[in-house]
Scaffold this active site. Structure first.
Site, mmCIF file in Angstrom:
data_model
loop_
_atom_site.group_PDB
_atom_site.id
_atom_site.type_symbol
_atom_site.label_atom_id
_atom_site.label_comp_id
_atom_site.label_asym_id
_atom_site.label_seq_id
_atom_site.Cartn_x
_atom_site.Cartn_y
_atom_site.Cartn_z
ATOM 1 N N ASN A 154 0.799 -1.231 0.000
ATOM 2 C CA ASN A 154 0.000 0.000 0.000
ATOM 3 C C ASN A 154 0.832 1.282 0.000
ATOM 4 O O ASN A 154 0.304 2.371 0.241
ATOM 5 C CB ASN A 154 -0.953 0.003 1.201
ATOM 6 N N ILE A 182 9.668 -6.901 -5.243
ATOM 7 C CA ILE A 182 11.093 -6.786 -4.953
ATOM 8 C C ILE A 182 11.916 -7.647 -5.916
ATOM 9 O O ILE A 182 11.855 -8.892 -5.887
ATOM 10 C CB ILE A 182 11.388 -7.170 -3.472
ATOM 11 N N GLU A 383 11.591 2.544 -9.610
ATOM 12 C CA GLU A 383 12.545 3.616 -9.276
ATOM 13 C C GLU A 383 11.895 4.985 -9.415
ATOM 14 O O GLU A 383 12.561 5.968 -9.765
ATOM 15 C CB GLU A 383 13.778 3.546 -10.182
ATOM 16 N N GLY A 384 10.592 5.064 -9.165
ATOM 17 C CA GLY A 384 9.852 6.317 -9.317
ATOM 18 C C GLY A 384 9.182 6.346 -10.669
ATOM 19 O O GLY A 384 9.851 6.188 -11.704
#
Ligand code: TGC
Ligand code: FAD
Length: 404
Positions: A154, A182, A383-384
């Site tokens: 979340n 991950i 990574e954004g």
């Protein structure tokens, strides 16, 4: 990690016909060492990655045997100091290595990004001397595989809201919570995990694989980054010895600094995927005959190819300049965000145009295009995300924070 030998399956060995494209002679800006690093990684990719990657991606299997080769070519921590097993090279060499790896496959670049920039780098930058000596050489030589746990089910774009937490228990902390998406989690020997302490401060911990209560199930069903393994990290009352806490950082700047290092590598890496798509499209356009002529003869095809090389050239210059700043330790996180965002979006557009040029053949695994395109859908998210990086630029130029 127990490495699997490369299976003796019958595989279609693909011929890698890639030729470099350097429209603005950016190579003249590179040092001999940087060019040598590029040639070494390029020839490794041609030999070890290109012949097998479509098959692994098709089977959604991680070619774990490549970890050893990645270690041998110095892909883990190229710009970390040699005394801890890093490559001792500069930031441009690091970028070029990521570019060459991603020319092969974004998942292979991910294997190196996570190990070098998200596992070795935090231990190097924030770890104790003992932690550095214990973990870094074995991570650098591929004996240990690591992963980086920041994102939660979340809390993705907003890691500050993380719920994973630790409780003091004498000589250890008790870790509870979960991490999601991950890279390398299911095969990792250790995880660098970010969690909140009892005061709500974010700290970093090294969690070792066999700790009771720790599991790392695989996330199945990805249509992107299929040759990379992704999983969850689940912590149920995991005892983490206090000596495994990274002592030299507190707060979100810890994980975000690691992201800066990895995002920088992605800004270069994405150029590799774009170059591979452009190279394939240029060759195909010159060979494919329609209406009695190579399709490269038609203005609409030339427009696509000309725009592709223009955007690639701009991205190459952006990455090189960012690298020059990084070599002076002067690249800001916002500058890194701009380059990551621009270059990944550029690569995705190039992949889509290259797919058009290939017509129906473009959807098959005879060409690398669809694999790159699908991979880049992850790269533009992890990574954004594309929009988060835009808002980072927005905040930097206006001084106003759109996140809060
Ligand atoms: P904010 O208040 O802005 O910042 C908190 C502290 O961190 C500092 N900081 C940075 N430091 C270094 N590098 C950066 N890029 C930094 N960005 C911020 C900042 O100066 C501050 O320091 P201090 O000393 O004042 O405490 O934090 P915020 O909560 O408002 O968040 C801002 C935001 C949204 C930009 C940030 O949360 C963000 O970047 N979100 C995106 C999340 C993300 O990128 N997740 C990636 C997960 S890892 C991953 O995807 C790996 S994929 C690997 C692979 O397979 O290759
Ligand atoms: P969300 O944050 O839920 O975002 C959903 C959408 O909302 C996006 O379009 C986003 O841009 C938009 N959005 C969110 N906030 C705003 C806002 N304020 N304004 C405007 N739009 C907004 N993480 C790790 O920690 N370690 C890893 O190794 C790792 N590997 C990954 C591997 C893969 C294959 C993938 C897919 C992801 C991986 N990630 C990893 C996670 C990745 O970093 C996150 O997916 C990413 O940060 C986005 O988080 P989210 O998926 O929860 O999306």
């Amino acid at each position: 990690m127990e490495m699997k030998a490369e299976p003796k399956v019958k595989k279609r060995a693909k011929q890698d016909l890639f030729q470099h494209h350097d429209y603005y002679a950016v190579d003249e800006l590179l040092s001999e060492d940087q060019l040598l690093a590029r040639e070494a990684v390029r020839s490794w990719v041609k030999q070890e990655v290109s012949p097998i990657i479509e098959d692994y991606a098709e089977r959604a299997e991680c070619p774990t045997h490549l970890f050893q080769g990645l270690a041998e070519i110095g892909a883990f921590g190229p710009s970390l100091p040699a005394e801890y097993g890093g490559g001792g090279m500069d930031e441009i060499a690091y970028g070029i290595i990521m570019q060459e790896l991603e020319r092969g496959d974004s998942g292979v670049r991910s294997m190196a990004s996570v190990q070098g920039s998200l596992v070795m780098y935090p231990i190097y930058r924030f770890g104790s001397e003992e932690q550095k000596r214990k973990f870094l050489p074995k991570l650098a030589n591929g004996e240990l595989i690591g992963c980086f746990g920041l994102t939660e089910p979340n809390h993705g774009s907003n890691p500050a809201g993380m719920l994973t937490n630790i409780r003091d228990d004498g000589d250890a902390y008790i870790l509870n919570g979960s991490k999601m998406w991950i890279t390398n989690a299911p095969i990792a020997d250790l995880a660098v995990v970010w969690a909140k302490d009892e005061q709500g401060k974010i700290i970093g911990l090294i969690v070792e694989k066999d700790s009771p209560g720790f599991s790392a199930p695989v996330i199945h069903g990805k249509w992107s980054l299929r040759a990379s393994v992704t999983g969850e990290l689940v912590f149920e009352d995991v005892r983490v010895p206090k000596e495994n806490v990274l002592p030299n950082v507190v707060g979100l700047k810890g994980p975000l600094s690691c992201l800066s290092k990895a995002r920088y590598g992605i800004a270069w890496g994405a150029i590799g995927a774009a170059l591979d798509c452009y190279d394939a499209a240029l060759r195909y356009a010159k060979e494919r005959i329609q209406f009695g002529k190579p399709i490269a003869h038609f203005q609409l095809t030339q427009k696509k190819l000309a725009e592709m090389i223009t955007e690639i050239t701009k991205a190459q210059l952006l990455a090189w300049r960012l690298g020059s700043l990084a070599n002076k330790n002067a690249a800001t996180p916002a500058q890194i965000s701009m380059a990551k965002r621009n270059n990944v979006a550029m690569a995705l557009n190039v992949a889509r145009e290259a797919r058009q040029i290939h017509g129906g053949m473009g959807i098959t695994n005879e060409y690398p295009i669809m694999r790159h395109m699908m991979n880049l859908e992850t790269v533009i998210t992890y990574e954004g995300t594309h929009d988060i990086h835009l808002l980072i630029t927005g905040m930097d130029i206006t001084g106003l924070n759109a996140f809060s």
